[in-house]
Design an enzyme around this catalytic site. Structure first.
Site, mmCIF file in Angstrom:
data_model
loop_
_atom_site.group_PDB
_atom_site.id
_atom_site.type_symbol
_atom_site.label_atom_id
_atom_site.label_comp_id
_atom_site.label_asym_id
_atom_site.label_seq_id
_atom_site.Cartn_x
_atom_site.Cartn_y
_atom_site.Cartn_z
ATOM 1 N N CYS A 15 0.845 -1.195 0.000
ATOM 2 C CA CYS A 15 0.000 0.000 0.000
ATOM 3 C C CYS A 15 0.878 1.242 0.000
ATOM 4 O O CYS A 15 2.107 1.155 0.064
ATOM 5 C CB CYS A 15 -0.934 0.016 1.209
ATOM 6 S SG CYS A 15 -0.071 0.247 2.775
ATOM 7 N N CYS A 18 3.424 1.666 2.721
ATOM 8 C CA CYS A 18 4.689 0.935 2.551
ATOM 9 C C CYS A 18 5.736 1.842 1.907
ATOM 10 O O CYS A 18 6.911 1.842 2.298
ATOM 11 C CB CYS A 18 4.485 -0.297 1.679
ATOM 12 S SG CYS A 18 3.387 -1.541 2.380
ATOM 13 N N ASP A 418 9.018 31.312 -29.255
ATOM 14 C CA ASP A 418 10.173 31.840 -29.968
ATOM 15 C C ASP A 418 9.829 31.751 -31.455
ATOM 16 O O ASP A 418 8.926 31.002 -31.842
ATOM 17 C CB ASP A 418 11.407 30.992 -29.640
ATOM 18 C CG ASP A 418 12.608 31.384 -30.490
ATOM 19 O OD1 ASP A 418 12.886 32.583 -30.578
ATOM 20 O OD2 ASP A 418 13.239 30.484 -31.078
ATOM 21 N N ASP A 647 13.344 26.425 -29.220
ATOM 22 C CA ASP A 647 14.123 25.319 -29.792
ATOM 23 C C ASP A 647 15.313 24.942 -28.922
ATOM 24 O O ASP A 647 16.070 24.037 -29.249
ATOM 25 C CB ASP A 647 14.591 25.644 -31.214
ATOM 26 C CG ASP A 647 15.428 26.917 -31.280
ATOM 27 O OD1 ASP A 647 15.814 27.431 -30.210
ATOM 28 O OD2 ASP A 647 15.692 27.397 -32.397
ATOM 29 N N ASP A 651 17.318 29.919 -26.222
ATOM 30 C CA ASP A 651 16.142 30.231 -25.407
ATOM 31 C C ASP A 651 16.236 29.692 -23.988
ATOM 32 O O ASP A 651 15.274 29.776 -23.235
ATOM 33 C CB ASP A 651 14.873 29.638 -26.069
ATOM 34 C CG ASP A 651 14.701 30.122 -27.501
ATOM 35 O OD1 ASP A 651 14.894 31.313 -27.731
ATOM 36 O OD2 ASP A 651 14.384 29.293 -28.365
#
Length: 752
Positions: A15, A18, A418, A647, A651
């Protein structure tokens, strides 16, 4: 010692509690920086300076089993892991069948024969004991290790509840006589094990995306060794090997075509069903399929460095990560079991001492409370949905790097793009070369290095390409490519300098160190170079056509203009339309001048544009947008949640500054550090798909959490009121976990 992340397969968890037990134990290890244990995919991720054997030992002492996952999972390791998972599922099935086989006679005897027949009671006690201590041994073991770690889990609830029913029945049978509940304890364990079996089977389906990706890998490669063709396993291939690929075969690893010609099915990467032609020098990607001709290629990336391995790693890490919303479930799970045990005790006290019911009635109500409570459903609510969501994204070429990025994507209300390489193809071409008529090209007559059969335009191109040859900007590549196409030999440049956001400058060695400037108006202005009105008119006309204009100055005098155009991707306009339909604000940010930027904006339909923004200033603009009122009709002051799409070349600061960075896939390299989401297919329409997938996943998580909490908030009072038999409470508890996993799996049917 290791200072990087290490993953481990965990077995034995029952569960969510655990997972918290293991996390708590590992966090106490010296050198551990962070720990994340995922109950849904049964993996632990440990980061810090700690030995692998120490981690395994701590997990073992917590009552569970672990094995490290290598950074480069091979076919054999994957097959082993699959075998272990299958073994665990079969083990749960066998335990269920054994428990059912032993429990049915108990149920029949309790229904047909009176409990006053001692022989019947004795048989029931023996059969129930086998169920209790053989099938149910795990619950006692889990309880013991939980107590050692000062935590209670689902095992504690089941162990206490079934023990109360069984040992009371033993006491009644052999000492005082009276009602017994052997069928209650045995059926309760049977139903819980049934739930665990079904849960294991359904959980396995949440990780199908990884299995599919692993299945794409080729298992062997045909290479040249010692002048002969030999077939070797994929793990034996090394960088620099020459690999032979025949028609219909999978390309085993990444590489570059060295001999031959063919067409390759790259739909795995691009999503396009049309095969891509491959010739000498072209890149090929492992796991794509050769269609027609045979060819040889030189391996450039193997093992964990291949594109497919990078994709698998990203998906695995995402599926093992925790979303911020998971903190709520963890907090509830940490106090859940103690609270349930307290409610169970109070239930007994109220029934026995306040209501005045019999000991048997009070005990059974208390047991029902213990076994109907289920922390598992809450623990599975988030990770199962995350696993299915990230897997669904991978199948669509959307790599979500972690659960946090998946959660944030659903909150985005502003998408900033961009321009170059994102909205446009990022493959600009030279469209115009214009000479300045009052510039005296006679300056070149003293330089014998120049071929005087060249036109003035070619001379401009020669100088521009020579100086741009040292630049890495996409526009520079276009200039150099044009010079190569016209077979113009380049000149050596000295004192080269890239002026960020403006252009480049340098000196031509063989032209007596003649100074060359090549860039935008700002570069000209900063160097006191005059641009006459007639030239400004020409520049404006080119910019209105969506072209980027660069100026060439020779010896501090404007000599010519070179215009470059970057074609807009065919899918960009549709992508913006889809985002607008989703009520998202769209913007474009670029270093280009206003006219060129507006020409692109008109083509694709972006609502706003920020032009002439230097790369280092993009991050500042993103920060400004966060608190800027973009939605005029909004009466509430809201903080914008911004996604930056780029890209990844220049950036990075803006991608990091945004709430969510979305990076366009670049060729075969998808292991990008900046950005939370990678669009492998380089298709802007996937931005909308990623945001939609996030919204669907978060809705599914919220549904799971609601039903898990609703189940417990309704089920516990019903059990406390004595309206539910303990064994049926156990069945309800088991089915609650299965229902949560099945609800998460419904994500697979949603259309993106």
């Amino acid at each position: 010692m290791t200072t990087k992340k290490q993953q481990f397969n965990i077995s034995g968890m029952h569960c969510a509690s655990c997972a918290l037990v293991i996390e708590g134990a590992l966090k106490k290890l010296p050198g551990v920086k962070s720990v994340n244990v995922n109950y849904a995919n049964e993996k632990a991720t440990v980061e810090g300076e700690v030995e692998v054997r120490e981690v395994i030992e701590v997990i073992k002492n917590s009552g569970y089993y672990a094995e490290p996952i290598s950074q480069e999972m091979s076919h054999s390791e994957h097959d082993h892991h699959q075998m272990v998972q299958t073994k665990e599922i079969n083990k749960e099935r066998n335990y269920f069948l054994l428990s059912l086989f032993l429990s049915l006679p108990i149920f029949v005897l309790s229904m047909i024969l009176t409990n006053k027949i001692f022989f019947s009671l004795m048989v029931q006690s023996i059969l129930a004991g086998l169920v209790q201590f053989i099938v149910g041994a795990r619950f006692y073991r889990g309880t013991w290790y939980g107590l050692k770690n000062k935590m209670a889990n689902m095992d504690t609830l089941v162990a206490v509840g079934t023990s109360a029913a069984y040992f009371y029945s033993l006491y009644t049978t052999y000492f005082v006589g009276g009602e017994v509940f052997y069928e209650t304890s045995s059926l309760l364990i049977t139903f819980v094990i049934l739930g665990k079996w079904l849960e294991a089977k359904t959980k396995g389906r949440t990780g199908e995306a990884i299995k599919k990706l692993m299945g794409l890998q080729a298992k062997t490669a045909r290479v040249f060794r010692a002048g002969q063709e030999v077939d070797i396993s994929i793990e034996q291939v090394i960088v620099g090997d020459i690999v032979i690929v025949r028609p219909g075969e999978k390309i085993p690893v990444d590489g570059e075509v060295a001999e031959g010609y063919s067409s390759v099915d790259e739909s795995m990467i691009s999503g396009e069903s049309i095969p891509v032609e491959k010739k000498i020098g072209d890149k090929v990607v492992g796991a794509t399929i050769n269609k027609t001709g045979s060819f040889k290629f030189k391996t450039t990336k193997i093992g964990k460095d291949t594109m497919l391995a990078q994709i698998i790693k990203i998906v695995e890490e995402a599926q093992g990560s925790k979303a911020p919303i998971q903190k709520f479930a963890d907090k509830v799970s940490s106090i859940f079991v103690p609270m349930v045990m307290l409610i169970s005790v109070l239930t007994f006290v109220v029934w026995f001492f306040v209501v005045g019911s019999s000991f048997v009635v009070s005990l059974m109500a208390a047991v029902a409370v213990l076994v109907i409570a289920c922390p598992c459903a809450l623990g599975l609510a988030t990770p199962t949905a995350i696993m299915v969501g990230t897997g669904r994204g991978a199948e669509n070429g959307i790599l979500i790097k972690n659960a946090e990025a998946l959660e944030i994507a659903g909150k985005v209300n502003v998408v900033v793009f961009d321009k170059t390489g994102t909205i446009t193809k990022g493959q600009p071409t030279v469209t115009d070369i214009l000479k300045i008529f009052n510039f005296k090209f006679e300056i070149f007559k003293q330089f014998t290095i120049l071929n005087f059969k060249m036109t003035d335009e070619q001379k401009l191109l020669l100088l521009a390409a020579s100086i741009e040859n040292k630049s890495e900007h996409p526009l520079a590549e276009a200039i150099v490519k044009k010079a190569n196409e016209e077979k113009i030999g380049l000149l050596e440049v000295e004192k080269f300098e890239a002026v960020v956001g403006c252009g480049v400058k340098g000196e031509i060695k063989k032209l007596e160190n003649l100074e060359i400037l090549f860039g935008n108006k700002k570069l000209m202005s900063d160097n006191n170079i005059t641009i006459e009105q007639s030239n400004n008119t020409a520049i404006e006309q080119l910019e209105n056509e969506g072209k980027t204009v660069m100026m060439l100055a020779i010896d501090k005098k404007l000599a010519g203009l070179i215009a470059v155009a970057d074609v807009v991707k065919t899918t960009s306009k549709q992508a913006i339309v889809e985002l607008t339909k989703m009520n998202l604000k769209t913007m474009m940010i670029t270093g280009d001048n206003e006219r060129t930027a507006k020409a692109v904006v008109i083509q694709v339909g972006v609502e706003q544009v920020l032009s002439q923004v230097l790369p280092e200033e993009k991050a500042k603009e993103i920060e400004k947008l966060r608190n800027f009122k973009l939605f005029k009709n909004s009466k509430l002051k809201i903080e914008n949640c911004i996604a930056m799409v780029g890209d990844g070349i220049n950036d990075a600061p803006a991608l990091a500054q945004a709430d969510l960075g979305i990076v366009m896939g670049s060729g075969t390299d998808v292991a990008m550090e900046t950005g939370g989401i990678v669009l492998v297919k380089n298709d802007l329409r996937d931005v909308a798909k990623a945001i939609k997938l996030s919204r669907l996943t978060m809705n599914k998580i919220k549904q799971n959490m609601f039903w898990a909490l609703f189940y417990n908030s309704v089920g516990i009072p019903i059990a406390a009121l004595g309206l539910l038999k303990a064994e049926y409470a156990g069945l309800a508890m088991a089915m609650s976990s299965v229902s949560v996993v099945l609800n998460s799996l419904l994500l697979k049917r949603k259309k993106l």
